[in-house]
Design an enzyme around this catalytic site. Sequence first.
Site, short mmCIF file in Angstrom:
data_model
loop_
_atom_site.label_atom_id
_atom_site.label_comp_id
_atom_site.label_asym_id
_atom_site.label_seq_id
_atom_site.Cartn_x
_atom_site.Cartn_y
_atom_site.Cartn_z
CG ASN A 7 2.07 4.32 8.21
OD1 ASN A 7 1.38 5.17 7.68
ND2 ASN A 7 3.15 3.82 7.63
CD GLU A 34 3.74 6.04 4.71
OE1 GLU A 34 3.86 6.55 3.58
OE2 GLU A 34 3.18 4.95 4.92
CG ASP A 145 5.33 0.85 8.67
OD1 ASP A 145 5.69 -0.34 8.61
OD2 ASP A 145 4.86 1.47 7.69
CG ASN A 147 7.70 -0.95 5.60
OD1 ASN A 147 6.65 -1.40 5.15
ND2 ASN A 147 7.99 0.35 5.59
CG ASP A 217 2.08 -1.06 11.61
OD1 ASP A 217 2.52 0.07 11.35
OD2 ASP A 217 1.46 -1.78 10.78
CG ASP A 246 -1.86 1.62 3.98
OD1 ASP A 246 -1.61 2.51 4.82
OD2 ASP A 246 -1.09 1.37 3.04
CG HIS A 247 0.00 0.98 8.33
ND1 HIS A 247 1.05 0.13 8.63
CD2 HIS A 247 0.28 1.51 7.11
CE1 HIS A 247 1.92 0.14 7.63
NE2 HIS A 247 1.47 0.97 6.70
#
Length: 255
Positions: A7, A34, A145, A147, A217, A246-247
């Site tokens: 991501n 994303e 991802d 989530n 992930d 941030d990933h």
Amino acid sequence: MKIVSWNVNSLNVRLPHLQQWLAAFAPDVVALQETKLEDSRFPDTALAEAGYRSVFAGQKTYNGVAILSREAAQDVQIGIPGFEDEQKRVIAATVGGLRIIDLYVVNGQDVGTDKYAYKLRWLDAVHAWVQDELSRHPDLIVLGDFNIAPEARDTHDPAVWNDSHILTSTAERDALQRLLSLGLHDAFRLFPQEENAFSWWDYRQAGFRRNLGLRIDLTLVSESLRARCVAAGIDREPRTWDRPSDHAPAWVELA
């Protein structure tokens, strides 16, 4: 064969990171989430110069998925068949005989909200689709991802990230387990791993420096690919760079 999920949290911002990382890590296939780019702005020419062909489905500002591969992708599917959704969260393709499904799973906002209900409906639709895909493509990888942190050990604080919290709620984890029960395996857990190994850290509160993360992930491999898995992990290096996503990339290597 190295297959990766990342991501990038805006490909427009993170393209230099992606180019640098592709040159260093040399993956064969990369599933992005994303990208946050309309298709007309996707940097397929720049990625072709790096040795990768691209298939993608994007939208302005939000969501967006892509599959990059050294070998041209075939039989591309955008979206979940039969599930109406304007959000660009899903792309699938066949690369080198492997069926690859790239998912950017709905966040869900908070337990009990409309977005949470949408997430559970979305996951139900994914389950039905993956079941069908497995019947036609035994060599299947579902990655992205998610989530969802699969277990307590995939969170930095299980007391906070409990069964009533978004990303770790009972219903979300049950939906992930239903997907795994189709005959998929979490490649990361096929190998010994360090404790507190995560793939996402909040930008706030020095989350990465303090390792306040989650492993959300995932790379899920079919039963027929399980024996071909030789390694799996998370590459934390790009998270240390300036203005990072941030990933971090989650990867699996097949023999």
